[in-house]
Structures are given as structure tokens and as C-alpha cells.
Design an enzyme around this catalytic site. Structure first.
Site, PDB file in Angstrom:
ATOM      1  N   GLU A 124       0.770  -1.021  -0.028  1.00 36.73           N
ATOM      2  CA  GLU A 124      -0.038  -0.048   0.239  1.00 36.73           C
ATOM      3  C   GLU A 124       0.850   1.277  -0.045  1.00 36.73           C
ATOM      4  O   GLU A 124       1.882   1.249   0.696  1.00 36.73           O
ATOM      5  CB  GLU A 124      -0.737   0.040   1.199  1.00 36.73           C
ATOM      6  CG  GLU A 124      -1.998   1.172   1.097  1.00 36.73           C
ATOM      7  CD  GLU A 124      -2.992   1.155   2.258  1.00 36.73           C
ATOM      8  OE1 GLU A 124      -3.548   1.999   2.332  1.00 36.73           O
ATOM      9  OE2 GLU A 124      -2.640   0.227   3.162  1.00 36.73           O
ATOM     10  N   GLY A 264       3.229   2.555  10.269  1.00 35.95           N
ATOM     11  CA  GLY A 264       3.178   1.697  11.678  1.00 35.95           C
ATOM     12  C   GLY A 264       2.797   0.379  11.489  1.00 35.95           C
ATOM     13  O   GLY A 264       3.223  -0.578  12.411  1.00 35.95           O
ATOM     14  N   ALA A 265       1.866  -0.005  10.474  1.00 38.72           N
ATOM     15  CA  ALA A 265       1.370  -1.183  10.338  1.00 38.72           C
ATOM     16  C   ALA A 265       0.657  -1.333   9.232  1.00 38.72           C
ATOM     17  O   ALA A 265       0.100  -0.283   8.594  1.00 38.72           O
ATOM     18  CB  ALA A 265       0.787  -1.990  11.407  1.00 38.72           C
ATOM     19  N   MET A 266       0.245  -2.619   8.702  1.00 38.89           N
ATOM     20  CA  MET A 266      -0.248  -2.759   7.365  1.00 38.89           C
ATOM     21  C   MET A 266      -1.156  -4.030   7.420  1.00 38.89           C
ATOM     22  O   MET A 266      -0.862  -4.964   8.125  1.00 38.89           O
ATOM     23  CB  MET A 266       0.780  -2.880   6.155  1.00 38.89           C
ATOM     24  CG  MET A 266      -0.075  -3.114   4.832  1.00 38.89           C
ATOM     25  SD  MET A 266      -0.900  -1.779   4.328  1.00 38.89           S
ATOM     26  CE  MET A 266      -2.099  -2.595   3.211  1.00 38.89           C
ATOM     27  N   GLU A 267      -2.620  -3.643   7.119  1.00 42.39           N
ATOM     28  CA  GLU A 267      -3.618  -4.688   7.358  1.00 42.39           C
ATOM     29  C   GLU A 267      -3.775  -5.713   6.375  1.00 42.39           C
ATOM     30  O   GLU A 267      -4.896  -6.230   6.103  1.00 42.39           O
ATOM     31  CB  GLU A 267      -4.870  -3.930   7.462  1.00 42.39           C
ATOM     32  CG  GLU A 267      -5.268  -3.332   5.991  1.00 42.39           C
ATOM     33  CD  GLU A 267      -5.051  -1.886   5.741  1.00 42.39           C
ATOM     34  OE1 GLU A 267      -5.608  -1.382   4.770  1.00 42.39           O
ATOM     35  OE2 GLU A 267      -3.868  -1.399   6.524  1.00 42.39           O
ATOM     36  N   HIS A 300      -6.579  -1.364  15.289  1.00 43.42           N
ATOM     37  CA  HIS A 300      -6.672  -0.812  14.188  1.00 43.42           C
ATOM     38  C   HIS A 300      -6.793  -1.730  12.908  1.00 43.42           C
ATOM     39  O   HIS A 300      -7.611  -1.783  11.812  1.00 43.42           O
ATOM     40  CB  HIS A 300      -6.158   0.381  13.909  1.00 43.42           C
ATOM     41  CG  HIS A 300      -6.160   1.110  12.826  1.00 43.42           C
ATOM     42  ND1 HIS A 300      -6.848   2.527  12.760  1.00 43.42           N
ATOM     43  CD2 HIS A 300      -5.583   1.128  11.333  1.00 43.42           C
ATOM     44  CE1 HIS A 300      -6.838   3.070  11.394  1.00 43.42           C
ATOM     45  NE2 HIS A 300      -5.868   2.227  10.611  1.00 43.42           N
ATOM     46  N   GLU A 301      -5.657  -2.382  12.705  1.00 45.04           N
ATOM     47  CA  GLU A 301      -5.340  -3.177  11.730  1.00 45.04           C
ATOM     48  C   GLU A 301      -6.061  -4.474  11.453  1.00 45.04           C
ATOM     49  O   GLU A 301      -6.637  -4.905  10.386  1.00 45.04           O
ATOM     50  CB  GLU A 301      -3.704  -3.738  11.783  1.00 45.04           C
ATOM     51  CG  GLU A 301      -2.786  -2.749  11.829  1.00 45.04           C
ATOM     52  CD  GLU A 301      -2.918  -1.373  10.816  1.00 45.04           C
ATOM     53  OE1 GLU A 301      -3.311  -1.894   9.534  1.00 45.04           O
ATOM     54  OE2 GLU A 301      -2.514  -0.303  10.985  1.00 45.04           O
ATOM     55  N   HIS A 304      -9.590  -3.302  10.142  1.00 48.42           N
ATOM     56  CA  HIS A 304      -9.554  -3.378   8.621  1.00 48.42           C
ATOM     57  C   HIS A 304      -9.853  -4.697   7.903  1.00 48.42           C
ATOM     58  O   HIS A 304     -10.309  -4.409   6.767  1.00 48.42           O
ATOM     59  CB  HIS A 304      -7.994  -3.015   8.374  1.00 48.42           C
ATOM     60  CG  HIS A 304      -7.748  -1.626   8.015  1.00 48.42           C
ATOM     61  ND1 HIS A 304      -8.636  -0.624   7.532  1.00 48.42           N
ATOM     62  CD2 HIS A 304      -6.601  -0.572   8.485  1.00 48.42           C
ATOM     63  CE1 HIS A 304      -8.228   0.596   7.580  1.00 48.42           C
ATOM     64  NE2 HIS A 304      -7.011   0.624   8.020  1.00 48.42           N
ATOM     65  N   GLU A 323      -9.719   4.255   6.335  1.00 50.35           N
ATOM     66  CA  GLU A 323      -9.076   4.686   7.394  1.00 50.35           C
ATOM     67  C   GLU A 323      -9.568   5.621   8.399  1.00 50.35           C
ATOM     68  O   GLU A 323      -9.749   5.486   9.620  1.00 50.35           O
ATOM     69  CB  GLU A 323      -7.683   5.492   6.903  1.00 50.35           C
ATOM     70  CG  GLU A 323      -6.657   4.822   6.085  1.00 50.35           C
ATOM     71  CD  GLU A 323      -6.267   3.559   6.613  1.00 50.35           C
ATOM     72  OE1 GLU A 323      -6.394   3.674   7.879  1.00 50.35           O
ATOM     73  OE2 GLU A 323      -5.456   2.706   6.125  1.00 50.35           O
TER      74      GLU A 323
END
Length: 867
Positions: A124, A264-267, A300-301, A304, A323
Site C-alpha cells: 500500500e 506503523g502497520a499494514m492490514e 486498528h489493523e 481493517h 482509514e
């Protein structure tokens, strides 16, 4: 092959793809410097029969291309910058493409790259095109089957999206794994990780009784530090079932932590990839803020999976759809895990610090932008935090019941699709049977609405007349604004703090709280039955992302601070008084504010976390935003003067808190964290006493037995200006120099310290042996901490801060353009300052744009800042 040139992408020009790919099989033969990627795609024509198939790709070496097992001749396809164009393809066919990539040389950290000797992906927003030529756009949804082949000794763990269906050994010491994701997804959600990891495992039983295997993969030796993240994951899965009725849909859910990561992170579906800073934690190496962030981002992730993965975006202009909605869900999860009132205040502080500044400068843009050159530059506080506030407002406007119906309708109707904001709002229009067309302006207009309220009380009739007005200032390319629907939660107290009830026209029931929507530029409301003059609080709970001028005097704010039943209003009253004093308004004395804060300390046992927030006065960035012509050095002096006065008045209570021993055993609970936050706030205030508090602050540092206590004392020493800061830094470095995540804190605490020698310290850190331009965490620890958390130094009168950040961003741009571009965000305020500072900032920005090697990412940011 060089990258494609800058092209402005516009929402108005969106058109569906001419071709669609609904199935893709990928085979990776992993090698650090020469990985082969074979992609077989099922392609179908969707549009004009004359249109060629245009695939995008960057930094790829094409090895072969074939349609239905027949190799194409060079007349049948064309390689252009950033594109592979296939001329006159059939209507329905199998496309085979083999590319070669060099993960070891991929310093952009987009696509497939190496981190710590392991393979990792980040796709992403547009990273998949660095893996193979593709229809790399979010409205192309395909089912993926992925086969990974690698040396077994070097890369014993092979992970991708979906479920593991097959694994085994190959010749020459290699092995393979096959992963199949049954759910269609866009290319940006593809993920692959391979290497040697330590892992921890658990399971979760869903509400329908299915057992899901959970795994977190980390660097060898770090497994125990992932336990809190695993606990947070299980709590998030349970919460999503209970609150949104969303059940996880695969047999496995894996997380991989990597040190080198731009975000920070990826879903990614079934394989979340995290920056290790948001997975690894124990009391010795992580602060309470780290634990909170891990809980929030893991949630959060995971959330998603439905708001982002099962339902994704039609195009990148709809980024807020996934988001903003997921930020709202994350914030609600955090509020339910901790103190809802404290969480709300923290969310507001984050919004104001990041997004209000964005709205007030040249980088302002709507929650749904209308154009971009690099979408990477729009992963902003407006998209995330303001986008989340829009969901919260929507719930207030239509009510909890209609909001819940709308969410379930959205999940049912849009599952498996690439959707738009219009698709989302339509579900709530139907669920609430309300016209929400005016609400859509929140998505289309940039800027922070300014609300003014003025009241007039008639003691004879007991009527309070409240006039409300709204105005949104001009922003780039949007000189005029239309009014937006602003939900307000209004309540009243008397001067003695008693809660007052009132009625409104058409509602004879006396109420303590009144839900009102300001829809036009102005409105006048009448509240009846008030037997004494009320003090109105108009924005209880921070019901909308607006700035408020309520015209209240100091005595009224003192009453609010002491008695208002809404925690946000109480906190806001204290902050407003402190800000006014720092900006030269002496309607209330510093001594009176100190007395009010003393009362907060007296009742701190009721909610220590709230008391800690009350003691933290507005920071310098907030003062700069509130000043029409800010002088950072003068504002810093005024702020420190007020802090010093308050610290002197509260010194006995503050020193008692500062000397309090740590609780044993250490607890990660919200209550325990709140007590530690109160001690940290006391240390922060004591730092304003300078040398008078130096010995106590050093004592607090040396006695610390957890990272929260260590960092609180170290930050206070940095703010105090005393030489003991360097003694503590030396001790900290010797203890933690071999722990990268903790060493990031060592860099950041120095870069953020508002000392007279801040720039020379930052320059020395830039040359430190442990600094690396290739690691995003280390870069952010220095550059972002300096530019965003140390405005006194960044906005120094001689322009040295601007030059330092611009030079650092230019150097990083050659390695990692996306990271470099984000470092330039603090330049958004440069036009607010005096002419001399503006000249320095402009010179620094123009010097960057003159570089012929500037990336698309950085060039767009600089051009927007200078526009």
C-alpha cells in the site's frame, strides 16, 4: 527502467478499468539480489475493445510475457516508463509475466525488500507494481494463490495471505509453501514474509464456534515481548464481534514484526505486517504510551479486515472510507478498554496537534481529496483523524440505533466490493431516513470550521438566548465555503457549579444536556426555565472537529474547570485559561490557575489519568497555531514562565508525586498507567524550575525501574536545561545501546528537548555511529522528533532548523522518497511567522526543489508548501 514522470491524478477523471483480473497465481523464487516472480493472471476485457492492456511497473526487469501460453513478440507489447502495454489482446485470456527484482537493493521499502536478512513486502498504496507488472489499482479485486520457494536453512518460515494449503521440501536444500486467499482483494493487500523468526501462538474461538490459529513472528529472542500484542489482538477480535457483529473469516491470522518499515502497520489480509515498535513491549523497554499504541494499532489493523479488506476503496480518493472509519472503530475500542473520558481527550489532543495545523496551512486538503500526484503524501491526519471524527459526528447526527443499522447495511450491501464515500453515506441515508447531502460537505471541504457562541440571559423570564455562528476559513483552491452540519452537545452550570436543566421550544421536558445541530451560518436558540444565570458549555465531549470561541470570561472557565459534569469541558477550560495566560491575557492570574490545578491534584485519586492531562499545559506548537504572528522564542519563554509559577505553587505536592516509588508488580492496567502518568506530569512541571529541580529529576531517573519512569525523568531533565541531562543520557545509552527500539527513544528525547543547543545536538546525532538513513524508525527518532516536537529549535530565528531538516530530507530522498516526503510536513506552518523566518523557510524549500534528482513524493510536498 526509470519511474514514470509526475502526473496529477484527479477524482473527476476516474473511469473503471478497461480490463479486470479476477484470479492471479504468483510463484516467487526468492533470492536477495535476484528474485524471480512468475505471475499468471486471468484477464477479461471490461471496456473498449480497441483499448490496449496497460499494466504498471517500477524497477522491474521483464524476463518473459505470454498470452495463453504463447510468447508475445516485441511488436505485440511495448515497454514505456512505468508501463507495460499489450496491444490488441483477446477479450478473455491467461497472461503470464515473469519479472526479476532485487529486494536487497530496494531501499524504498515498497514492494518486496529485505529487512534484517528477511524478505518483507509493503504494497500500500502502489508497491505491488514493484513486484510484477499489474493492474495496481484498488478497484481490481482478485483471488490470490501464492507459491513461495526459498532456501530452507536461510528462510525456514514462508508466509503469505490466506490459508496455508501445501508445504514441502524441494531439491538443493530449498522448500516451498502455498498460500490461498479465498477472498478477492486489491493488489495493495498482497503480503509475503520469509526468514528466520521466533514466533508465539495462540487461538481464538469465533462467535460461530470456529477456531482461528493466531501467530506473531518476531526477531529471534523477542518472542516474550509480543505477548501484550497477542492479548490485544484477542481482545480486538472479541470486541469487533460484540460491538459490530464482525467475525473473522480465515483459519489463520498472522502478524510479522519488522524493524525497517515506512508505516506503523499494514492490514494485509490474514498477514498483518507491523513496525516492530508497535508489537514489542515489556515494562523494561516500553512506556505506557507504547502499550497504548500497541493496543490501538493492533486493533486498528485487525478492524481493517472488514473496513478496508472485505470492503475496500474504489480509488485512492476514497482512502478516508477505510482509514477514517477504522480510526473511529479503533478509538471506540481503546475507549472501552480504558477510560472513555481520558481516551476522548487524548484523541482530541492528537487531532488538534496534527490535523488542525494541517488545515491551517498550505498542505490543507479535504477528507476526500480531489487530486494528487503521489497518494503516499495523503496518508495524513486529515484522512485518518478528521476522517474518524466525521464518523463520530454521523453517529451523533442520526443516533445510535440508526448508525448501527447503517453499519450492518453497509457490511451486507458492500461486502466484496470496492466502494466510495457515496456508497457508504447511502447506507446511513436509508437506515436513518434522513437527507445527509449537507453532511457530505465535510468530505469535500478542507479547513477547520470556526464556531462562535454568545449568550444573553433574561433573569425576569428565565430565558437564555444563545446565538451560534459558523465560518470555515479559505484553504488552498477553496476560497469560499458552505456551512456544514455541526452537532453540538450543550449544557449549563451555575456560577456555584450546580448543574442546570432547561427546556427548549417544542420540548417541555427539562434536560441537562441538549443535542443541537448548527446547519446554517447562524442560529439563535432559546432555553427556558433557568432560574439563575447559566454558564454554557457548547462543545461537550468535543462533539465536532471545530474550533470554538464561546466568549466566556475567566471566572466562568474556573467554574467549568471545577464543576462541569463533562470531563472534556473541565479539561478544556483549564487548557484555555493556560493558553490565554501564555498569550498575554491576564483576566485570570497564574496563581488562580495554580490553585485550580491544586484542586485537581486533591481529587486526583478519582481519575489520576485525567489529573495528569490537566497538569500538562498547552505545548508550543499549540501556542504557535493560536498566535496570529507567532514568535517561537517569546512564546517558549512565556510558556516556561507560567509553568514555573505553577510548579512553585504546587511544589510540595509535585515533589511528593515525583518521589513516589514504582508500584510492584508492574501492571499494564489503565488504572496503574494513570497513576504513572500523574507522576510523569509532576516531573514535567518540576522541570520548569530548572536547577532547583535538577537533583530530584536525576534521582527519579536513577531510581526508575521501568521505561515509563525512565523516559518521564529523562524528558523532564531535557526540558529543565540542566547539565545532569547529559549524565542521564550517558547512563541510558550504556544500558540500552544494543536494543534498537529503546535506542530510538534515546535519539528522540535529545532531538525533542527544547534547549538552546538543540540544533547542535541534532547535528551531532546525525553523525552518530548508531544513526542510519536507511532505518525509518531511527530517522523519525531524530528528524521527526526535532521538527515536530521541538518547534523552538525547528523555527529558530536564524533558519538553522529549516536547513537541517531540508538537508536531511534531501539525503533520505535518494534512499526512501516516501519517508523523506513525510519529514517535510512541519513546513506546513512556515507562512505564519515573521518575514525573516519565512525567507529562511522558503530558501530551504526552494533549494530542495532545485535538485534535478528530487523524487515525485518530495517534489509534490515542496510544491504544495510553496504554492
Amino acid at each position: 527502467m526509470r519511474d514514470a514522470e509526475n502526473v496529477t491524478v484527479r477524482l473527476a477523471n476516474y473511469r473503471p478499468p478497461d480490463y479486470n483480473i479476477d484470479e492471479i497465481a504468483l510463484v516467487f523464487s526468492l533470492s536477495p539480489e535476484a528474485t524471480l516472480v512468475a505471475a499468471r493472471s486471468h484477464v477479461r476485457r471490461m471496456g473498449d475493445a480497441e483499448a490496449p492492456l496497460v499494466l504498471v511497473g517500477e524497477r522491474l526487469e521483464l524476463q518473459s510475457i505470454a498470452i495463453d501460453d504463447v510468447a508475445l513478440t516485441t511488436e505485440q507489447y511495448e515497454l514505456a516508463p512505468g508501463k507495460l502495454i499489450v496491444h490488441a489482446p483477446p477479450a478473455d485470456f491467461r497472461l503470464d509475466i515473469v519479472t526479476r527484482i532485487n529486494p536487497a537493493a530496494n531501499t524504498h521499502l515498497e514492494g518486496l525488500y529485505m529487512s534484517g536478512g528477511r524478505f518483507c513486502t509493503q504494497c500500500e498504496a502502489e508497491g505491488f507494481r514493484a513486484i510484477t507488472y499489474a493492474l495496481d489499482r484498488p478497484d481490481v479485486l482478485a483471488r490470490y494463490a501464492v507459491r513461495i520457494e526459498a532456501d530452507k536453512a536461510a528462510y525456514p518460515t514462508l508466509l503469505s495471505n490466506g490459508n496455508l494449503t501445501e508445504a514441502g521440501d524441494l531439491e538443493d536444500g530449498r522448500h516451498f509453501a502455498v498460500w490461498v486467499d479465498p477472498h478477492p482483494k486489491p493488489a495493495y493487500l498482497f503480503a509475503l514474509c520469509a526468514g528466520t523468526y521466533e514466533s508465539i501462538h495462540d487461538s481464538f474461538t469465533t462467535m460461530s464456534g470456529r477456531e482461528v490459529a493466531l501467530g506473531i513472528y518476531v526477531d529471534p529472542g523477542d518472542g516474550e515481548r509480543a505477548r501484550y500484542a497477542m492479548d490485544a489482538l484477542k481482545r480486538a477480535m472479541k470486541w469487533d464481534e460484540e460491538v459490530f457483529q464482525r467475525e473473522y473469516d480465515l483459519d489463520l491470522f498472522n502478524i510479522v514484526a519488522v524493524r525497517d518499515f515506512n508505516f506503523g502497520a499494514m492490514e494485509n489480509k490474514g498477514l498483518n505486517i507491523f513496525n516492530s515498535s508497535l508489537i514489542l513491549a515489556n515494562p523494561q523497554t516500553a512506556t505506557d504510551a507504547d502499550f497504548e499504541a500497541i493496543e490501538a494499532v493492533v486493533g486498528h489493523e485487525y478492524f481493517h479486515n472488514w473496513t478496508g479488506n472485505r470492503i475496500t476503496c474504489r480509488d485512492w480518493f476514497q482512502l478516508c472510507l477505510k482509514e477514517g472509519l477504522t480510526v473511529y472503530r479503533e478509538q471506540e475500542f481503546s475507549a472501552d478498554q480504558r477510560s472513555r473520558a481520558v481516551q476522548r481527550i487524548k484523541d482530541v489532543k492528537r487531532l488538534r496537534a496534527r490535523q488542525f495545523a494541517e488545515d491551517a496551512g498550505p498542505l490543507a486538503h479535504p477528507v476526500r481529496p480531489s487530486s494528487y500526484q503521489k497518494i503516499d503524501n495523503f496518508y495524513t491526519a486529515t484522512i485518518y483523524e478528521k476522517g474518524g471524527e466525521l464518523i463520530r459526528m454521523l453517529k451523533r447526527l442520526i443516533g445510535e440505533t440508526a448508525f448501527a443499522r447503517g453499519m450492518q447495511l453497509y457490511f451486507a450491501r458492500r461486502d466484496g466490493t470496492a466502494s466510495t464515500v457515496e456508497d457508504f453515506i447511502a447506507c446511513f441515508t436509508e437506515a436513518s431516513e434522513r437527507d445527509l447531502s449537507a453532511f457530505f460537505r465535510w468530505y469535500e471541504q478542507a479547513g477547520t470550521p470556526q464556531v462562535a457562541s454568545r449568550g444573553k440571559y433574561d433573569p425576569a423570564s428565565g430565558v437564555f438566548e444563545l446565538t451560534l455562528m459558523q465560518r470555515t476559513p479559505p484553504t488552498p483552491n477553496q476560497p469560499t465555503k458552505r456551512p456544514v452540519p455541526i452537532p453540538l452537545d450543550i449544557g449549563f452550570i451555575a456560577a456555584d457549579g450546580a448543574a442546570l436543566q432547561a427546556t427548549q421550544h417544542g420540548d417541555d421536558t427539562p434536560r441537562a444536556s441538549h443535542a443541537v445541530v448548527l446547519e446554517q451560518e447562524s442560529a439563535t436558540l432559546h432555553f427556558h426555565g433557568l432560574k439563575q444565570k447559566p454558564i454554557p458549555s457548547v462543545l461537550r465531549g468535543f462533539s465536532a472537529p471545530v474550533s470554538l470561541d464561546d466568549g466566556l470570561g475567566g471566572d466562568a472557565r474556573m467554574a467549568q474547570m471545577a464543576h462541569d459534569p463533562d470531563p472534556f469541558t473541565r479539561w478544556e477550560a483549564g487548557q484555555t485559561l493556560a493558553r490565554a495566560l501564555m498569550l498575554g491575557d491576564n483576566s485570570v492570574s497564574a496563581e488562580a490557575l495554580a490553585a485550580a490545578l491544586a484542586r485537581e491534584l486533591d481529587r486526583a485519586q478519582e481519575d489520576p489519568a485525567f489529573a495528569a492531562l490537566a497538569l500538562r499545559l498547552p505545548d508550543l506548537n499549540e501556542l504557535i497555531l493560536a498566535s496570529p504572528e507567532p514568535d517561537p522564542e517569546a512564546l517558549h519563554a512565556q510558556r516556561e514562565g507560567l509553568r514555573r509559577t505553577i510548579a512553585q505553587h504546587l511544589r510540595p505536592q509535585l515533589e511528593q508525586l515525583a518521589r513516589a516509588k514504582s508500584e510492584t508488580p508492574f501492571s499494564v492496567s489503565a488504572a496503574a498507567a494513570g497513576r504513572r502518568a500523574l507522576k510523569s506530569a509532576a516531573l514535567d512541571l518540576l522541570s520548569a524550575l530548572g536547577e532547583e529541580s535538577g537533583a530530584l529529576l536525576l534521582e527519579a531517573f536513577e531510581d526508575a525501574d521501568n521505561m515509563t519512569a525512565s523516559m518521564a525523568a529523562l524528558e523532564a531533565l531535557g526540558a529543565s536545561g540542566v547539565h545532569k541531562f547529559d549524565d542521564a543520557l550517558a547512563q541510558f545509552y550504556q544500558r540500552w545501546k544494543d536494543n534498537p527500539l529503546v535506542l530510538d527513544k534515546w535519539f528522540a528525547v535529545q532531538a525533542a528537548a527544547p534547549r538552546a543547543d538543540a540544533l547542535s545536538r541534532a547535528a551531532a546525532l546525525r553523525e552518530h555511529a548508531d544513526f542510519s538513513l536507511r532505518n525509518p524508525n531511527r530517522v523519525r527518532a531524530l528528524a521527526a522528533a526535532f521538527a515536530m516536537r521541538n518547534p523552538r529549535a525547528f523555527h529558530a530565528a536564524d533558519g538553522g532548523g529549516y536547513r537541517f531538516v531540508a538537508a536531511l530530507a534531501t539525503a533520505i530522498d535518494e534512499i526512501n522518497p516516501a519517508l523523506a516526503a513525510r519529514l517535510l510536513t512541519p513546513f506546513e506552518t512556515w507562512r505564519r511567522f515573521d518575514p525573516a523566518r519565512q525567507r529562511h523557510a522558503r530558501t530551504a524549500l526552494e533549494g530542495m526543489i532545485a535538485s534535478p534528482k528530487l523524487s515525485k513524493n518530495v517534489r509534490e510536498m515542496v510544491e504544495r508548501a510553496l504554492a
